[in-house]
Design an enzyme around this catalytic site. Structure first.
Site, short mmCIF file in Angstrom:
data_model
loop_
_atom_site.label_atom_id
_atom_site.label_comp_id
_atom_site.label_asym_id
_atom_site.label_seq_id
_atom_site.Cartn_x
_atom_site.Cartn_y
_atom_site.Cartn_z
N ARG A 1 -10.92 -4.19 7.20
CA ARG A 1 -10.06 -4.73 6.14
C ARG A 1 -9.04 -5.72 6.70
O ARG A 1 -8.83 -6.80 6.15
CB ARG A 1 -9.36 -3.58 5.42
CG ARG A 1 -10.32 -2.63 4.74
CD ARG A 1 -9.65 -1.34 4.31
NE ARG A 1 -8.65 -1.57 3.26
CZ ARG A 1 -7.92 -0.59 2.73
NH1 ARG A 1 -8.07 0.66 3.16
NH2 ARG A 1 -7.05 -0.86 1.79
N LEU B 1 -13.31 8.22 7.05
CA LEU B 1 -13.30 6.94 6.34
C LEU B 1 -12.01 6.86 5.53
O LEU B 1 -11.49 7.87 5.08
CB LEU B 1 -14.48 6.84 5.37
CG LEU B 1 -15.90 6.64 5.91
CD1 LEU B 1 -16.86 6.50 4.74
CD2 LEU B 1 -15.99 5.44 6.82
N ASP B 2 -11.54 5.64 5.29
CA ASP B 2 -10.41 5.45 4.38
C ASP B 2 -10.77 6.04 3.03
O ASP B 2 -11.94 6.06 2.62
CB ASP B 2 -10.12 3.96 4.18
CG ASP B 2 -9.61 3.28 5.43
OD1 ASP B 2 -9.23 3.99 6.39
OD2 ASP B 2 -9.60 2.03 5.45
N ARG B 3 -9.77 6.50 2.31
CA ARG B 3 -10.00 7.03 0.96
C ARG B 3 -10.77 6.03 0.10
O ARG B 3 -11.69 6.39 -0.65
CB ARG B 3 -8.66 7.34 0.30
CG ARG B 3 -8.80 7.92 -1.12
CD ARG B 3 -7.53 7.70 -1.95
NE ARG B 3 -6.43 8.51 -1.49
CZ ARG B 3 -6.00 9.63 -2.10
NH1 ARG B 3 -6.63 10.08 -3.17
NH2 ARG B 3 -4.95 10.28 -1.65
#
Length: 243
Positions: A171, A72-74
């Site tokens: 996003r 997952l993205d940070r």
């Protein structure tokens, strides 16, 4: 299959919660702000590092290992699936296209209809930023399905299903559609002051790599999302597992 008592849980950093564990896999609810795996500039404050320490019970010489299945993205919170053997990792990755991944997202604006599909091609630029294009020759196809769960004021809470798995997919596609995710500093609205990215991996359904049994794991939508859309979940704050 039963989760263990997790005697090494004292080695986990605050906010990183184990939802399920057996001899083959560990599934966690990752907090926003934590990397899944190391980068050139950050080696230790990651879910991978913390879980490696956890399975080793703090013994750096232990042979126990963790294997990364996906990331997952940070800035994104929620469910991350790790394997405890290389065979489990390969099995999970081989069936990844059949794995169902559902997110909760709070976006700017109201969608104008109850549900929809976003389809575009995504291209990663040299500055680690992704943009959408309609030119199939330039980028990789990305498809995202969404359903409105709740709308309040200038925000919508969406149930988002990834049909492909591209970098920053939700996003970028939401921003491209005119509904950027709240709190997104990279793709969002200028001047957005929300405290974090309002994107959360809330559910995953997959076949267990050893038994083949279908598993669905859920992590509650962060309570901070209620600041934008009001109460988002009536079932409390406990992670859940359905077999």
């Amino acid at each position: 299959m039963h989760a263990s008592l997790r005697p090494g849980s004292r080695h986990l950093p605050p906010g990183l919660v184990i939802i399920y564990e057996d001899r083959d896999i560990i599934v966690v609810n990752k907090p926003a702000g934590m990397l899944t795996m190391a980068t050139e500039t950050e080696k230790t404050r990651t879910a991978y590092y913390a879980l490696t320490d956890y399975v080793r019970k703090g013994n750096a010489k232990s042979r126990y290992r963790i294997f990364i299945v996906h990331r997952l993205d940070r800035e994104t919170s929620g469910i991350v699936l790790f394997a405890k053997t290389e065979v489990a990792k390969r099995t999970l990755q081989d069936q990844w296209e059949d794995t169902t991944k559902i997110y909760a997202a709070v976006v700017h604006g109201q969608m104008g209809k109850a549900s929809g599909m976003l389809s575009s091609h995504l291209v990663e630029s040299g500055v680690h930023k992704v943009y959408a294009t309609r030119d199939a020759a330039l980028g990789k196809l990305a498809r995202t399905a969404w359903t409105v769960l709740k709308e309040r004021g200038g925000y919508s809470l969406l149930d988002v299903t990834l049909l492909t798995g591209r970098k920053h997919q939700i996003r970028v596609q939401m921003a491209d559609a005119g509904h950027p995710i709240a709190g997104d500093k990279k793709y969002g609205v200028k001047g957005d002051t929300f405290s974090r990215l309002a994107l959360h991996a809330r559910s995953i359904t997959f076949a267990h790599p050893f038994s083949g049994r279908s598993m669905t794991l859920d992590a509650p939508v962060p309570s901070v999302f209620a600041q934008l859309v009001g109460r988002v979940e009536a079932e409390g704050a406990e992670e859940k597992m359905r077999l």
